[in-house]
Scaffold this motif. Structure first.
Motif, PDB file in Angstrom:
ATOM      1  N   ARG A 175     102.367 -56.457 -50.258  1.00  0.00           N
ATOM      2  CA  ARG A 175     101.585 -56.118 -51.458  1.00  0.00           C
ATOM      3  C   ARG A 175     102.394 -55.230 -52.392  1.00  0.00           C
ATOM      4  O   ARG A 175     102.383 -55.419 -53.612  1.00  0.00           O
ATOM      5  CB  ARG A 175     100.288 -55.421 -51.031  1.00  0.00           C
ATOM      6  CG  ARG A 175      99.334 -55.156 -52.188  1.00  0.00           C
ATOM      7  CD  ARG A 175      98.709 -56.448 -52.706  1.00  0.00           C
ATOM      8  NE  ARG A 175      97.845 -56.183 -53.842  1.00  0.00           N
ATOM      9  CZ  ARG A 175      98.235 -56.210 -55.107  1.00  0.00           C
ATOM     10  NH1 ARG A 175      99.488 -56.519 -55.417  1.00  0.00           N
ATOM     11  NH2 ARG A 175      97.382 -55.963 -56.087  1.00  0.00           N
TER      12      ARG A 175
ATOM     13  N   LYS B 219      97.025 -60.000 -54.390  1.00  0.00           N
ATOM     14  CA  LYS B 219      95.941 -59.936 -53.413  1.00  0.00           C
ATOM     15  C   LYS B 219      95.391 -61.321 -53.109  1.00  0.00           C
ATOM     16  O   LYS B 219      95.071 -61.628 -51.954  1.00  0.00           O
ATOM     17  CB  LYS B 219      94.826 -59.016 -53.926  1.00  0.00           C
ATOM     18  CG  LYS B 219      93.656 -58.893 -52.955  1.00  0.00           C
ATOM     19  CD  LYS B 219      92.584 -57.962 -53.477  1.00  0.00           C
ATOM     20  CE  LYS B 219      91.415 -57.869 -52.494  1.00  0.00           C
ATOM     21  NZ  LYS B 219      90.346 -56.961 -52.964  1.00  0.00           N
TER      22      LYS B 219
ATOM     23  N   GLU C 220      93.102 -53.229 -51.808  1.00  0.00           N
ATOM     24  CA  GLU C 220      94.241 -53.944 -52.392  1.00  0.00           C
ATOM     25  C   GLU C 220      94.676 -55.161 -51.590  1.00  0.00           C
ATOM     26  O   GLU C 220      95.494 -55.952 -52.056  1.00  0.00           O
ATOM     27  CB  GLU C 220      95.433 -52.985 -52.546  1.00  0.00           C
ATOM     28  CG  GLU C 220      95.257 -51.923 -53.615  1.00  0.00           C
ATOM     29  CD  GLU C 220      95.314 -52.485 -55.018  1.00  0.00           C
ATOM     30  OE1 GLU C 220      95.722 -53.652 -55.178  1.00  0.00           O
ATOM     31  OE2 GLU C 220      94.954 -51.760 -55.962  1.00  0.00           O
TER      32      GLU C 220
END
Length: 356
Positions: free
Chosen positions: A222, A228, A292
């Protein structure tokens, strides 16, 4: 006195028009809060393209909703990577092509993982990274290597997490260049996706130790720009990854925290005597990353491994299953082991035996 000087200076400018303005006073520095609430930015900056997959693979699109179908599929793979064939039959059973596996030992760090893919449209793939859990003596060395290490994330800098898990996730990152998926190195595929030149799905999984490593590796992906909506992680019976600003000051002590479970319990558990733990930092980091990433943490209420290194918090959305044993049963080591193994988790998923 200063006010008088400023007033006279201003008056001089008004009436004579020839006097210079006084120097402005030095502005006071603004004290920044301890927790830096930064937002992870998706790459690239242009408008994000929607992932296109064929109808049969719609269920694999990353979502913040738990999927029993994905849990069974990826759970079967996580269970099978414990075998010497690294889950080759499980990957094939679910339509994936196993491209290879890696097994690396460096001191107390021991890492084994498999990587595979399947095409879900003409251009897009689902890329799977399955991390093997504790199987050999060196794996328990990774588990025991608790001493916290700094992890410089995109959200906060002063974060420390389980040293063994972080070292293994970092080692996995370094091995990406040696993992070819559909003729391209994994690190190259990650870069192309982060730049918006590809639109693949990354499916990360692991059981026990493998689940902890998979969790940290997910946050690393990430941070590197994987969106995402491209990233999906399922872990099974994973221990927590301790994170706090004060964790580096923690003292690791021999534990008798769950002596009631017998010798095995004392051997597996680690008690932390903390001089300082900033709960706000821990909670903020966990909550922020949980939002996230699409990460589902499956656990059994009787499984002691997710309760290791207490007190800490887990990262991800918890999916809890009702354990079938009482405390008296857990005094027997074999029942503890059966509660933690993947066979138990697969049965719990099939039966939807959620904690009520």
């Amino acid at each position: 006195m200063i006010k008088n000087i400023i007033a006279l200076s201003v008056a001089g400018i008004v009436f004579s028009g020839c006097m210079a303005q006084p120097k402005t006073a030095t502005a006071k520095k603004v004290v920044k809060p301890t927790v830096k609430k930064k937002v992870i930015k998706n790459k690239p900056t242009q408008q994000t393209k929607k992932i296109v997959v064929d109808k049969n693979f719609q269920y694999l699109l990353p979502s913040d909703k738990y999927s029993k179908k994905i849990a069974l599929e990826i759970g079967d793979i996580a269970k099978s990577v414990f075998n010497d064939s690294y889950g080759s039959f499980a990957f094939k059973r679910h339509g994936y092509k196993l491209e290879g596996h890696q097994s690396i030992s460096q001191g107390l760090v021991d890492l084994q993982f498999a990587y595979a893919y399947k095409m879900v449209s003409k251009k897009n793939m689902v890329i799977v990274v399955a991390v093997r859990g504790s199987k050999e003596a060196t794996d328990w060395g990774t588990d025991a290597n608790y001493m916290p290490k700094a992890y410089n994330t995109k959200i906060d800098k002063d974060i420390t997490i389980h040293g063994g898990f972080l070292s293994s996730a970092t080692l996995l990152e370094k091995q990406e260049k040696n993992c070819k998926i559909n003729s391209l190195p994994l690190n190259k595929l990650i870069k192309l996706n982060a730049e918006g030149k590809r639109n693949d799905i990354f499916l990360i999984t692991g059981h026990s130790l493998g689940g902890a490593i998979a969790t940290i590796y997910t946050t690393k992906l990430r941070d590197r720009g994987i969106r995402k909506d491209q990233l999906l992680t399922y872990t099974f019976g994973a221990p927590p990854i301790s994170m706090s600003e004060g964790a580096s000051k923690n003292k690791l002590t021999s534990s008798s925290i769950i002596g009631k479970f017998g010798g095995m319990g004392s051997a597996l558990m680690a008690d932390m005597s903390a001089e300082k733990v900033d709960e706000n930092e821990v909670n903020y980091y966990i909550d922020r990353y949980t939002k996230e990433v699409n990460l589902f943490r499956l656990y059994d209420s009787n499984d002691i491994v997710p309760k290791l290194f207490a007190p800490t918090r887990h990262l991800g959305t918890p999916i809890g299953f009702e354990g079938k044993y009482g405390l008296a049963d857990l005094r027997q080591p074999m029942k503890i082991i059966k509660t933690h193994n993947m066979g138990n988790y697969m049965n719990q998923i099939k039966n939807d035996n959620f904690i009520k």
